[in-house]
Write a protein that holds these residues in place. Structure first.
Motif, PDB file in Angstrom:
ATOM      1  N   VAL A  45       0.833  -1.205   0.000  1.00 45.52           N
ATOM      2  CA  VAL A  45       0.000   0.000   0.000  1.00 45.52           C
ATOM      3  C   VAL A  45       0.864   1.251   0.000  1.00 45.52           C
ATOM      4  CG1 VAL A  45      -1.535   1.397   1.449  1.00 45.52           C
ATOM      5  CG2 VAL A  45      -2.067  -1.006   1.014  1.00 45.52           C
ATOM      6  N   LEU A  46       1.874   1.273   0.842  1.00 48.84           N
ATOM      7  CA  LEU A  46       2.707   2.469   0.946  1.00 48.84           C
ATOM      8  C   LEU A  46       3.656   2.607  -0.246  1.00 48.84           C
ATOM      9  CD1 LEU A  46       3.377   2.500   4.794  1.00 48.84           C
ATOM     10  CD2 LEU A  46       1.811   3.926   3.471  1.00 48.84           C
ATOM     11  N   VAL A  47       4.001   1.509  -0.907  1.00 45.41           N
ATOM     12  CA  VAL A  47       4.743   1.618  -2.160  1.00 45.41           C
ATOM     13  C   VAL A  47       3.863   2.280  -3.223  1.00 45.41           C
ATOM     14  CG1 VAL A  47       5.730   0.309  -4.086  1.00 45.41           C
ATOM     15  CG2 VAL A  47       6.357  -0.270  -1.750  1.00 45.41           C
ATOM     16  N   VAL A  48       2.572   1.934  -3.236  1.00 42.18           N
ATOM     17  CA  VAL A  48       1.630   2.581  -4.159  1.00 42.18           C
ATOM     18  C   VAL A  48       1.599   4.090  -3.901  1.00 42.18           C
ATOM     19  CG1 VAL A  48      -0.807   2.812  -4.791  1.00 42.18           C
ATOM     20  CG2 VAL A  48       0.195   0.541  -4.513  1.00 42.18           C
ATOM     21  N   VAL A  49       1.559   4.482  -2.627  1.00 44.67           N
ATOM     22  CA  VAL A  49       1.575   5.905  -2.280  1.00 44.67           C
ATOM     23  C   VAL A  49       2.843   6.559  -2.811  1.00 44.67           C
ATOM     24  CG1 VAL A  49       1.673   7.564  -0.368  1.00 44.67           C
ATOM     25  CG2 VAL A  49       0.121   5.604  -0.239  1.00 44.67           C
ATOM     26  N   ALA A  50       3.969   5.891  -2.602  1.00 43.32           N
ATOM     27  CA  ALA A  50       5.244   6.445  -3.065  1.00 43.32           C
ATOM     28  C   ALA A  50       5.254   6.603  -4.583  1.00 43.32           C
ATOM     29  CB  ALA A  50       6.394   5.540  -2.617  1.00 43.32           C
TER      30      ALA A  50
END
Length: 419
Positions: free
Chosen positions: A380-385
């Motif tokens: 999820v946080l890779v998607v945000v990045a």
């Protein structure tokens, strides 16, 4: 695997990474994305999200598990060398009244996404499998808040350099704000890790070590770097600079502040001279071309987009992206405007500060190694990045076109030194 078995795997893996990054860079360059964004996306595509999905045998053969730590360490070399160059470039221009505005922008850029991220996790944790086993809800919420508060400082520096904005007011303001933002965020991350481990020792070491490091730079940084650059011969100066960089990187890594900040600080205190220029010009192309792509690939190998097939995880990812943009872009823009910056400068600063790519990937890897991030939250946080970084260049282009259509508006490309 033995070292003699790993060596040929390393060479072929590096060749594949560099060539694939170049291909993706060429493709995304057609739509105006800078090479640094292409490297980040290429790293994800070489992992289980694409190559591992389409051809798992090839992915496992190219990137066996024993090879990953080597990719990580070599990638750190690239980060350290690049951030040294960014710190040196940062001192080449001065902007009147920078400190107060940079402080306000960085404060807003940390506080807003931190609070919004914590509230989002507290509100959705019961519906989404984002908590690692044995990790409290408070730790998970705090980690997400800190991750969203991070700005991709090295990536921000590369985008500014690649677009030719190094000497502009918004470029220097974004660099200063990003440096403060990430230093605060890494101290907060150390506090979260300390709380998760049940010990305050790591947080105290980070804060105390940072203060000691700052004092050493203030009192003796110029003298030490001046001595290194004053060494006779190009090779001696190059060797001395690299040795100093690695010593400082070791120290800042050991205290939990991360190596890139130590490297940036060394660049800031380096004396400006033709000798230093030559050292920087020698190191930077190697770092940017060979070493940095390895870190992006290392992170991509740990990202699994297939986990987004869970609708709850996908919804949480969408909410995280929205919160990240509002909390960083919106808050930094508002803070810059409140400090009296022209709207064009404020919009550009917000767009640049919103990019999280590199530093968020670093934080995610730290959290994963510490056991407080599970694969779903990592993805999820890779998607945000990815999203917040991919949108940076189109946003900057839109701002430029918007101003071109309104020539009577206040110019935003204010030269360095203009109040």
């Amino acid at each position: 695997m033995t070292p003699s078995e790993l060596a040929p795997r390393f060479f072929i893996a590096v060749a594949v990474i560099l060539l694939f990054c170049k291909l993706v860079s060429w493709l995304l360059g057609k739509v105006g994305q800078p090479p640094v964004v292409s490297e980040m996306l290429a790293g994800v595509l070489l992992g289980p999200s694409l190559l591992g999905l389409l051809w798992p045998g090839a992915q496992a053969a190219l990137f066996p598990a024993p090879l990953l730590p080597i990719l990580y360490v070599v990638g750190q070399v690239g980060l350290v060398l690049f951030m040294f160059q960014a710190g040196y470039a940062f001192t080449s221009h001065r902007v009147t009244g920078l400190a107060g505005t940079a402080g306000a922008v960085s404060l807003a850029g940390v506080a807003a996404p931190l609070v919004l991220g914590i509230l989002l996790v507290l509100g959705m944790a019961g519906f989404v499998p984002i908590r690692a086993d044995g990790v409290s809800l408070g730790v998970s919420a705090a980690f997400v808040g800190v991750a969203l508060a991070i700005t991709a400082f090295p990536m921000l520096a590369r985008i500014i350099t690649e677009r030719g904005h190094t000497g502009t007011r918004h470029g220097l303001l974004a660099l200063a704000s990003g440096a403060i933002d990430d230093m605060v965020a890494w101290i907060m991350l150390a506090a979260v890790l300390a709380f998760a481990s049940g010990s305050v020792g790591p947080a105290l070491v980070c804060v105390g070590g940072a203060l000691l490091f700052g004092a050493a730079l203030w009192l003796g940084g110029r003298r030490v770097t001046g001595f290194v650059i004053g060494l006779p011969g190009d090779r001696a100066r190059l060797l001395g600079t690299v040795a100093l960089l690695f010593l400082v990187a070791w120290y800042t890594d050991e205290i939990g502040l991360y190596a890139v900040f130590g490297a940036f600080a060394v660049g800031v205190v380096m004396p400006r001279s033709e000798k230093t220029d030559k050292v920087v010009d020698t190191l930077t192309p190697i770092a940017a071309t060979v070493f940095l792509p390895l870190f992006f690939t290392y992170s991509g190998l740990r990202t699994e987009f297939a986990l987004l097939g869970n609708l709850a995880v996908l919804g949480f990812a969408a909410a995280c992206v929205a919160v990240a943009i509002v909390g960083k872009f919106g808050a930094c823009w508002a803070a810059a405007r409140m400090r009296g910056e022209p709207n064009g400068v404020a919009l550009r600063v917000g767009a640049l500060m919103n990019a999280r790519g590199l530093m968020q990937l670093i934080a995610l890897n730290v959290g994963l190694e510490a056991g407080i991030v599970n694969p779903s939250l990592f993805t999820v946080l890779v998607v945000v990045a990815l999203v917040t970084t991919l949108m940076t260049t189109p946003l900057l282009t839109w701002i430029e076109r918007r101003e071109a259509r309104a020539p009577a508006s206040t110019p935003s490309l204010v030269p360095a030194g203009t109040p």
